[in-house]
Scaffold this active site. Structure first.
Site, PDB file in Angstrom:
ATOM      1  N   GLY A 157       0.799  -1.221   0.000  1.00  0.00           N
ATOM      2  CA  GLY A 157       0.000   0.000   0.000  1.00  0.00           C
ATOM      3  C   GLY A 157       0.832   1.270   0.000  1.00  0.00           C
ATOM      4  N   SER A 158       0.358   2.246   0.769  1.00  0.00           N
ATOM      5  CA  SER A 158       0.849   3.626   0.624  1.00  0.00           C
ATOM      6  C   SER A 158       2.305   3.843   1.011  1.00  0.00           C
ATOM      7  CB  SER A 158      -0.032   4.551   1.450  1.00  0.00           C
ATOM      8  OG  SER A 158      -1.350   4.499   0.952  1.00  0.00           O
ATOM      9  N   VAL A 159       2.935   2.871   1.630  1.00  0.00           N
ATOM     10  CA  VAL A 159       4.367   3.057   1.917  1.00  0.00           C
ATOM     11  C   VAL A 159       5.172   3.158   0.619  1.00  0.00           C
ATOM     12  CG1 VAL A 159       4.414   2.004   4.218  1.00  0.00           C
ATOM     13  CG2 VAL A 159       4.636   0.549   2.208  1.00  0.00           C
ATOM     14  N   PHE A 160       4.533   2.786  -0.515  1.00  0.00           N
ATOM     15  CA  PHE A 160       5.207   2.933  -1.813  1.00  0.00           C
ATOM     16  C   PHE A 160       5.206   4.386  -2.295  1.00  0.00           C
ATOM     17  CE2 PHE A 160       6.269  -0.961  -4.359  1.00  0.00           C
ATOM     18  CZ  PHE A 160       6.181  -1.865  -3.315  1.00  0.00           C
ATOM     19  N   LYS A 161       4.315   5.194  -1.731  1.00  0.00           N
ATOM     20  CA  LYS A 161       4.153   6.557  -2.269  1.00  0.00           C
ATOM     21  C   LYS A 161       5.441   7.386  -2.225  1.00  0.00           C
ATOM     22  CE  LYS A 161      -0.823   6.707  -1.530  1.00  0.00           C
ATOM     23  NZ  LYS A 161      -1.893   6.993  -0.573  1.00  0.00           N
TER      24      LYS A 161
END
Lengths: 133, 545
Positions: B263-267
Site C-alpha cells: 500500500g501507501s508506503v510505496f508513495k
C-alpha cells in the site's frame, strides 16, 4: 692397548645406546602425556561450549526482562529518561544565572544569619528562609 | 692313535669355533636390534591416541556483539547390531521403557533384520538417557558421539537462524544459506543482528499480535548506510530447537518468504522517482478534488484534504489521487525502471534461504502504473521493500543487504544510485511532515525525530480486494535529521474484537514508534528535544479530547 681401547669404545657405545633408549622411553611417556592433555583440552573445550550454551540459555532476554519487571519493578526506559548535554536545559531547566547562589550556599548564608542573630527559634525558620530565596 | 686324536682335536676346535661364531652372530644381532630400537630406526612412536575421533564441529553463530545464537553440543546416538541380538521383541520392549515415544513394533522389525550389522535406534540422547540404556544391560547396543545443533535463545531470531537436520545439514535460514561455510569454518560466523534489538522487535510484534489479533507480523530494522540487518522478526515465532513441532504458519519467514501488497508506503518511492526524473517539482500542486477512473477502475481518497496538494501534502495526507497524478508524469516505463533500480522487481539478495520473488503486473499498463504507484498490484517481500526505503535515508543510494558481519575482510556490497542526495533529503523531510502533521502521528517519539509513512492495503482475494481485511504497514527512518536506520512493521489483517482493526495509523504506526523508542538507546541514537516541537505536542495533547 688396542684391547683396552676396544673395550672402552664398546663401553661408550653401550652407554650411548642405553642413554638413547632412555631418551626414547622418556619421549614415549611425554607423547602419552601430551595425548592425555590433548584429550583433557578437548573435553574442557566441549564442556566450555556446553557452559556457553547454558549461559546464553539462562541469559535469555525475555527472562531477564520478566525478572526485572516482576522482581525489580523495572520498565523499558522512555526517551525522556535519556539526556545529552544539549538537552539538559530543556529537561531540567536552564543553568543558574551567573552570580546566583547554589542551594548549599543559600543554606550556609541562612545559617550564618542564624549565628549572627543567635536567638532561640531562629533555627526553625531555616526552611522557610530557604524557600523564599 | 694320533690321527683319531688329531681329528678329535680338530673337531672340538671346529665345534668351539661354531659355538663362538653363533654366539657372536647372536650378540651382533642383539646389538644391532638394541641400536635400532634405541635410535628408533624406522619407528614412529607407537602411542595410542586416545582422543575421540569426531567429525568437524559445525561453527557457532554469534550476533554482532558476540552473543551466542547457535552452537553444537555433543550428544549420544544409540545404534544396534541385529546379528548380536537374540530376541528383538524383548530388546525393543526394554528400550520402550526408556523411550516412551519409541515405536517398539518398528524397532522390533528393524532388529529382526539380521542381514544388517548396523541400525540406528535413537539419536540425540541426553547423558541420563544414555545411562538408562546402559542400565538395561542389553547386548548388541552401542553409542556414537554426535554433534547436535542447539539454539540456546529458543525462538529468538529463529527464522533467521533456521535449523539443521539430524545429520547436521542446514535446512532453513542462515543454516542452509551458509551450510558450507558453517561446516568448514574454524571461527564463529558473526551476523549483523543485534540480540537486544531483535528481542525488542520480537517482543513488540508479540504484543501487537495479542492486541490486534493478526494473522502474521513482520518487523525489520536495517542500517541504511551499509544494508546490515540489525533485526528481522516474523510472527508467529519459530523455535529452531523443535522444527518438527512448528506449524506451517510459524515456519514461514514472512519478512523474506512472504510477499505483500504494502500500500501507501510505496508513495514516497514514487514521488522520489518523479522528482528524480524531473517530471515534477516539489512546489507543484496536483488536483486531487475528483476521483480518477482508469480503464474502468476508480481511484479515490479515503479522507478529504486540500483540493490541490504539493508532493509533501500528498504524502502527509496519503492521497492516492495525488500519487497517481505524479506517477502519470513518470509513465509506466519510468515507474518500472525506478522500482527496478530499487530492487523491487527481484527477490531480495540475502544470506538466507527462502527469499521470495515479487508478484508483478503482467504488463506495465496505465492502470498498473497507477495502482503500483501507491503499492497495489505489486507484491514484494518486506525485506526487499525495507532495502528500497533505506535508499531515501542513504542519500539516494540503495544499500546491498547483508546478514553477515564483514568487519573482518572489509567487504562492502555495492550501492546503486536511485535519486540524488538532495532529493533524498527532501523526501525525508516530507516523511517527517507525514509523522508530525500527517497519518503517522502515532509513530512519533519525542527526541528521536521519526520520519515515516503509513500503508493500509486491502488484501487481494479472487476477483478483487477484501474490504474488511487489510495489510497494514509503517515504514520509518530515524533520526530524520541524519537517518541511520529503517524500521518496517507489517501487520497482516489486524482486527479489534473481530472487527477490522482500522488503518495503519492506528496499529502499525504506534508499534513502530514503540520499537523505535526502545531500540534507539541500544543503537546509540541519542534523543534530541526540540523545544518548539515539544510545545506543539503539548498543545496538541491539551486540545485532544
Amino acid at each position: 692397548m688396542s684391547r683396552n681401547a676396544f673395550l672402552f669404545g664398546l663401553f661408550v657405545a653401550i652407554i650411548l645406546v642405553i642413554g638413547l633408549y632412555r631418551a626414547k622411553d622418556g619421549a614415549r611417556d611425554s607423547s602419552a602425556d601430551i595425548a592425555r592433555l590433548e584429550q583433557e583440552i578437548a573435553d574442557a573445550y566441549k564442556q566450555k561450549r556446553l557452559l556457553e550454551a547454558e549461559l546464553a540459555h539462562m541469559g535469555r532476554r525475555e527472562w531477564v526482562a520478566e525478572y526485572a519487571r516482576i522482581e525489580l519493578g523495572m520498565q523499558p526506559a522512555r526517551a525522556n529518561q535519556f539526556a545529552t548535554e544539549f538537552n539538559l536545559d530543556l529537561l531540567v531547566g536552564p543553568v543558574r544565572p551567573e552570580g546566583a547562589r547554589t542551594p548549599a550556599a543559600q543554606i550556609e548564608a541562612v545559617v550564618e544569619t542564624v549565628k549572627e542573630d543567635d536567638t532561640p527559634g531562629k533555627a526553625g525558620e531555616l526552611v522557610g528562609a530557604d524557600e523564599q530565596e | 692313535m694320533n690321527a683319531p686324536f688329531g681329528l678329535l682335536k680338530v673337531g672340538r676346535m671346529s665345534r668351539s669355533l661354531m659355538i663362538v661364531s653363533a654366539f657372536a652372530v647372536l650378540f651382533v644381532l642383539i646389538g644391532m636390534r638394541s641400536v635400532s630400537v634405541a635410535l628408533g630406526a624406522g619407528g614412529a612412536i607407537d602411542v595410542v591416541d586416545t582422543r575421540e575421533r569426531e567429525a568437524h564441529i559445525r561453527a557457532d553463530i554469534h550476533d554482532r556483539n558476540g552473543e551466542l545464537l547457535a552452537t553444537s553440543v555433543s550428544v549420544y546416538s544409540l545404534f544396534a547390531d541385529p546379528r548380536a541380538i537374540w530376541d528383538a521383541g524383548e530388546v525393543a520392549a526394554a528400550l520402550g521403557s526408556v523411550f516412551p515415544d519409541l515405536d517398539t513394533h518398528e524397532v522390533t522389525a528393524r532388529l529382526e533384520n539380521r542381514a544388517r550389522a548396523f541400525v540406528w535406534i535413537k539419536r540425540g540422547l541426553t547423558p541420563r538417557q544414555r545411562q538408562a540404556v546402559f542400565d538395561l544391560g542389553v547386548e548388541g547396543l552401542g553409542f556414537r558421539v554426535e554433534h547436535q545443533r542447539a539454539y540456546p535463545r529458543g525462538s529468538q531470531a529463529g527464522h533467521v537462524l533456521g535449523h539443521t537436520d539430524v545429520d547436521g545439514k542446514g535446512q532453513m535460514g542462515v543454516e542452509l544459506a551458509l551450510d558450507k561455510v558453517l561446516g568448514m569454518a574454524e571461527e564463529p560466523v558473526r551476523l549483523t543482528l543485534d540480540s537486544g534489538v531483535q528481542y525488542i522487535v520480537e517482543n513488540e510484534l508479540e504484543a501487537a499480535a495479542a492486541n490486534y489479533d493478526v494473522l502474521g507480523a513482520v518487523g525489520i530494522v536495517l542500517d541504511v548506510h551499509n544494508g546490515e540487518i540489525r533485526a528481522l522478526a516474523s510472527w508467529p515465532a519459530f523455535d529452531p530447537n523443535r522444527p518438527a513441532l512448528a506449524s506451517d504458519a510459524a515456519r514461514l519467514n514472512r519478512a523474506v518468504g512472504g510477499v505483500y501488497e504494502l500500500g501507501s508506503v510505496f508513495k514516497p518511492l514514487t514521488i522520489a522517482a518523479a522528482l528524480g526524473s524531473g517530471g515534477i517539482s516539489s512546489h507543484e500542486r496536483f488536483d486531487v478534488r475528483s476521483k480518477l477512473v482508469i480503464n474502468g477502475f476508480e481511484i479515490t481518497d479515503t479522507h478529504e484534504g486540500a483540493s490541490r496538494m504539493t508532493a509533501a501534502l500528498v504524502l502527509a495526507e496519503s492521497s492516492n489521487i495525488g500519487t497517481v497524478r505524479i506517477a502519470e508524469r513518470l509513465g509506466p516505463d519510468g515507474l518500472a525502471d525506478a522500482f527496478g533500480r530499487l530492487g523491487l522487481l527481484d527477490k531480495a539478495q540475502i544470506e538466507m534461504s527462502g527469499s521470495a520473488a515479487p508478484i508483478l503486473p503482467s504488463k506495465w499498463s496505465a492502470l498498473s502504473n497507477a495502482t503500483a504507484s501507491y503499492g497495489h498490484g505489486i507484491a514484494v517481500s518486506p525485506l526487499a521493500f525495507a532495502r528500497a526505503f533505506a535508499a531515501l535515508g542513504n542519500e539516494g543510494r540503495v544499500p546491498g543487504l547483508t546478514l553477515v558481519s564483514r568487519e573482518r575482510d572489509g567487504e562492502r556490497p555495492e550501492h546503486e544510485r536511485f535519486v540524488s542526495p538532495e532529493i533524498a533529503t527532501e523526501l525525508v523531510a516530507m516523511l517527517r511532515l507525514a509523522v508530525t502533521d500527517g497519518t503517522g502521528r502515532r509513530a512519533d517519539v519525542p527526541g528521536y525525530r521519526v520520519a515515516g509513512k503509513t500503508g493500509t492495503a486491502e488484501k487481494p482475494i479472487a476477483g478483487g480486494y477484501a474490504e474488511d481485511h487489510n495489510v497494514n504497514s509503517f515504514a520509518a527512518l530515524f533520526p530524520s535529521d541524519r537517518p541511520e536506520y529503517v524500521v518496517l512493521v507489517v501487520l497482516d489483517d489486524p482486527r479489534r474484537g473481530g472487527e477490522p482493526g482500522g488503518t495503519a495509523a492506528l496499529n502499525a504506526a504506534p508499534v513502530a514508534g514503540r520499537i523505535i523508542e526502545r531500540i534507539a538507546p541500544l543503537l546509540e541514537v541519542a534523543p534530541v528535544f526540540d523545544p518548539a516541537a515539544r510545545s506543539k505536542r503539548a498543545s496538541r495533547e491539551r486540545s485532544a479530547p
